[in-house]
Motif scaffolding. Sequence first.
Motif, PDB file in Angstrom:
ATOM      1  N   VAL A   1      39.655 -43.711  34.322  1.00  0.00           N
ATOM      2  CA  VAL A   1      39.740 -42.944  35.567  1.00  0.00           C
ATOM      3  C   VAL A   1      38.734 -41.811  35.587  1.00  0.00           C
ATOM      4  CG1 VAL A   1      41.237 -41.558  37.021  1.00  0.00           C
ATOM      5  CG2 VAL A   1      42.176 -43.524  35.807  1.00  0.00           C
ATOM      6  N   GLN A   2      38.426 -41.244  34.415  1.00  0.00           N
ATOM      7  CA  GLN A   2      37.524 -40.095  34.366  1.00  0.00           C
ATOM      8  C   GLN A   2      36.200 -40.422  35.010  1.00  0.00           C
ATOM      9  OE1 GLN A   2      36.361 -38.776  30.475  1.00  0.00           O
ATOM     10  NE2 GLN A   2      35.750 -36.765  31.181  1.00  0.00           N
ATOM     11  N   PRO A   3      35.756 -39.589  35.930  1.00  0.00           N
ATOM     12  CA  PRO A   3      34.477 -39.857  36.588  1.00  0.00           C
ATOM     13  C   PRO A   3      33.325 -39.776  35.600  1.00  0.00           C
ATOM     14  CG  PRO A   3      35.744 -38.184  37.773  1.00  0.00           C
ATOM     15  CD  PRO A   3      36.411 -38.376  36.463  1.00  0.00           C
ATOM     16  N   GLN A   4      32.333 -40.587  35.808  1.00  0.00           N
ATOM     17  CA  GLN A   4      31.128 -40.599  34.982  1.00  0.00           C
ATOM     18  C   GLN A   4      29.955 -40.139  35.835  1.00  0.00           C
ATOM     19  OE1 GLN A   4      31.161 -41.322  31.621  1.00  0.00           O
ATOM     20  NE2 GLN A   4      33.385 -41.445  31.871  1.00  0.00           N
ATOM     21  N   ALA A   5      29.336 -39.059  35.407  1.00  0.00           N
ATOM     22  CA  ALA A   5      28.210 -38.502  36.154  1.00  0.00           C
ATOM     23  C   ALA A   5      26.903 -38.861  35.471  1.00  0.00           C
ATOM     24  CB  ALA A   5      28.352 -36.992  36.255  1.00  0.00           C
ATOM     25  N   SER A   6      25.873 -39.028  36.262  1.00  0.00           N
ATOM     26  CA  SER A   6      24.547 -39.326  35.732  1.00  0.00           C
ATOM     27  C   SER A   6      23.487 -38.840  36.717  1.00  0.00           C
ATOM     28  CB  SER A   6      24.395 -40.835  35.500  1.00  0.00           C
ATOM     29  OG  SER A   6      24.532 -41.534  36.720  1.00  0.00           O
ATOM     30  N   GLY A   7      22.253 -38.807  36.231  1.00  0.00           N
ATOM     31  CA  GLY A   7      21.143 -38.490  37.111  1.00  0.00           C
ATOM     32  C   GLY A   7      20.503 -37.142  36.889  1.00  0.00           C
ATOM     33  N   GLY A   8      21.029 -36.354  35.976  1.00  0.00           N
ATOM     34  CA  GLY A   8      20.426 -35.061  35.724  1.00  0.00           C
ATOM     35  C   GLY A   8      19.086 -35.205  35.017  1.00  0.00           C
ATOM     36  N   GLY A   9      18.416 -34.079  34.851  1.00  0.00           N
ATOM     37  CA  GLY A   9      17.137 -34.103  34.167  1.00  0.00           C
ATOM     38  C   GLY A   9      16.361 -32.832  34.386  1.00  0.00           C
ATOM     39  N   LEU A  10      15.089 -32.899  34.023  1.00  0.00           N
ATOM     40  CA  LEU A  10      14.178 -31.764  34.162  1.00  0.00           C
ATOM     41  C   LEU A  10      13.268 -32.016  35.350  1.00  0.00           C
ATOM     42  CD1 LEU A  10      12.846 -29.151  33.068  1.00  0.00           C
ATOM     43  CD2 LEU A  10      11.431 -30.631  31.614  1.00  0.00           C
ATOM     44  N   VAL A  11      13.165 -31.034  36.221  1.00  0.00           N
ATOM     45  CA  VAL A  11      12.335 -31.180  37.415  1.00  0.00           C
ATOM     46  C   VAL A  11      11.671 -29.839  37.708  1.00  0.00           C
ATOM     47  CG1 VAL A  11      14.233 -30.616  38.988  1.00  0.00           C
ATOM     48  CG2 VAL A  11      12.325 -32.011  39.811  1.00  0.00           C
ATOM     49  N   GLN A  12      10.513 -29.903  38.312  1.00  0.00           N
ATOM     50  CA  GLN A  12       9.811 -28.676  38.678  1.00  0.00           C
ATOM     51  C   GLN A  12      10.401 -28.079  39.943  1.00  0.00           C
ATOM     52  OE1 GLN A  12       5.577 -29.633  38.831  1.00  0.00           O
ATOM     53  NE2 GLN A  12       5.315 -28.710  36.802  1.00  0.00           N
ATOM     54  N   ALA A  22      30.794 -41.964  39.433  1.00  0.00           N
ATOM     55  CA  ALA A  22      31.649 -43.112  39.693  1.00  0.00           C
ATOM     56  C   ALA A  22      32.872 -43.040  38.796  1.00  0.00           C
ATOM     57  CB  ALA A  22      30.881 -44.406  39.457  1.00  0.00           C
ATOM     58  N   ALA A  23      34.023 -43.357  39.376  1.00  0.00           N
ATOM     59  CA  ALA A  23      35.259 -43.445  38.614  1.00  0.00           C
ATOM     60  C   ALA A  23      35.664 -44.918  38.536  1.00  0.00           C
ATOM     61  CB  ALA A  23      36.358 -42.618  39.267  1.00  0.00           C
ATOM     62  N   SER A  24      36.314 -45.269  37.456  1.00  0.00           N
ATOM     63  CA  SER A  24      36.647 -46.676  37.244  1.00  0.00           C
ATOM     64  C   SER A  24      37.941 -47.081  37.936  1.00  0.00           C
ATOM     65  CB  SER A  24      36.780 -46.959  35.747  1.00  0.00           C
ATOM     66  OG  SER A  24      37.788 -46.121  35.177  1.00  0.00           O
ATOM     67  N   ALA A  25      38.799 -46.119  38.198  1.00  0.00           N
ATOM     68  CA  ALA A  25      40.098 -46.441  38.800  1.00  0.00           C
ATOM     69  C   ALA A  25      40.651 -45.191  39.465  1.00  0.00           C
ATOM     70  CB  ALA A  25      41.067 -46.964  37.742  1.00  0.00           C
ATOM     71  N   GLY A  26      41.719 -45.382  40.215  1.00  0.00           N
ATOM     72  CA  GLY A  26      42.394 -44.249  40.833  1.00  0.00           C
ATOM     73  C   GLY A  26      42.199 -44.191  42.326  1.00  0.00           C
ATOM     74  N   GLY A  71      36.818 -44.174  48.857  1.00  0.00           N
ATOM     75  CA  GLY A  71      37.593 -45.389  48.622  1.00  0.00           C
ATOM     76  C   GLY A  71      36.995 -46.265  47.525  1.00  0.00           C
ATOM     77  N   LYS A  72      35.685 -46.194  47.372  1.00  0.00           N
ATOM     78  CA  LYS A  72      35.004 -46.938  46.312  1.00  0.00           C
ATOM     79  C   LYS A  72      34.791 -46.078  45.081  1.00  0.00           C
ATOM     80  CE  LYS A  72      32.686 -50.144  49.442  1.00  0.00           C
ATOM     81  NZ  LYS A  72      31.387 -50.719  49.900  1.00  0.00           N
ATOM     82  N   LYS A  73      35.311 -44.864  45.116  1.00  0.00           N
ATOM     83  CA  LYS A  73      35.297 -43.966  43.953  1.00  0.00           C
ATOM     84  C   LYS A  73      33.888 -43.596  43.512  1.00  0.00           C
ATOM     85  CE  LYS A  73      38.274 -47.029  42.187  1.00  0.00           C
ATOM     86  NZ  LYS A  73      39.089 -47.460  43.335  1.00  0.00           N
ATOM     87  N   THR A  74      32.985 -43.455  44.454  1.00  0.00           N
ATOM     88  CA  THR A  74      31.620 -43.073  44.122  1.00  0.00           C
ATOM     89  C   THR A  74      31.133 -41.970  45.069  1.00  0.00           C
ATOM     90  OG1 THR A  74      30.729 -44.811  45.536  1.00  0.00           O
ATOM     91  CG2 THR A  74      30.978 -45.336  43.211  1.00  0.00           C
ATOM     92  N   VAL A 102      43.744 -33.612  38.481  1.00  0.00           N
ATOM     93  CA  VAL A 102      42.318 -33.374  38.673  1.00  0.00           C
ATOM     94  C   VAL A 102      41.559 -33.956  37.485  1.00  0.00           C
ATOM     95  CG1 VAL A 102      40.514 -31.634  38.874  1.00  0.00           C
ATOM     96  CG2 VAL A 102      42.718 -31.293  40.031  1.00  0.00           C
ATOM     97  N   TYR A 103      40.550 -34.753  37.796  1.00  0.00           N
ATOM     98  CA  TYR A 103      39.738 -35.366  36.756  1.00  0.00           C
ATOM     99  C   TYR A 103      38.338 -34.781  36.807  1.00  0.00           C
ATOM    100  CZ  TYR A 103      43.422 -38.880  36.483  1.00  0.00           C
ATOM    101  OH  TYR A 103      44.628 -39.516  36.335  1.00  0.00           O
ATOM    102  N   TRP A 104      37.813 -34.411  35.619  1.00  0.00           N
ATOM    103  CA  TRP A 104      36.461 -33.883  35.520  1.00  0.00           C
ATOM    104  C   TRP A 104      35.589 -34.859  34.743  1.00  0.00           C
ATOM    105  CZ3 TRP A 104      34.699 -29.601  37.961  1.00  0.00           C
ATOM    106  CH2 TRP A 104      35.634 -28.669  38.435  1.00  0.00           C
ATOM    107  N   GLY A 105      34.378 -35.049  35.211  1.00  0.00           N
ATOM    108  CA  GLY A 105      33.415 -35.831  34.469  1.00  0.00           C
ATOM    109  C   GLY A 105      32.839 -35.017  33.332  1.00  0.00           C
TER     110      GLY A 105
END
Length: 114
Positions: A1-12, A22-26, A71-74, A102-105
């Motif tokens: 159920v825990q959300p999974q976050a991605s996409g961070g990085g270094l940018v100017q 995205a969460a897998s369930a819930g 509804g699609k948990k994203t 409350v769920y935190w990624g």
Amino acid sequence: VQPQASGGGLVQSGGSLRLSCAASAGLFSMMGWYRQAPGKQREMVATMASDGSTNYVDSVKGRFSISGDIGKKTVYLQMNSLNIEDTAVYYCKADAIITRRVYWGQGTQVTVSS
């Protein structure tokens, strides 16, 4: 159920990044993004409710955009015109409808350089 976050990085400064969560369930009433900079409290950045309504902190209005499908948990966070003050660990949060838990990624680092 825990959300999974991605996409961070270094940018100017002035650049863009897109975060994904995205969460897998819930079943969730709200999903959103929060951030915590070094030495500062965690703050809400943007949220999206199940009816599609959105909310932003004033400092990102006009630059960031939250989208997705609860509804699609994203959810996604498009971040444009990034500046150094946006540097932080960004966390995805999801509020469950039935349990009200409350769920935190795990957080994803966004670093903006000058």
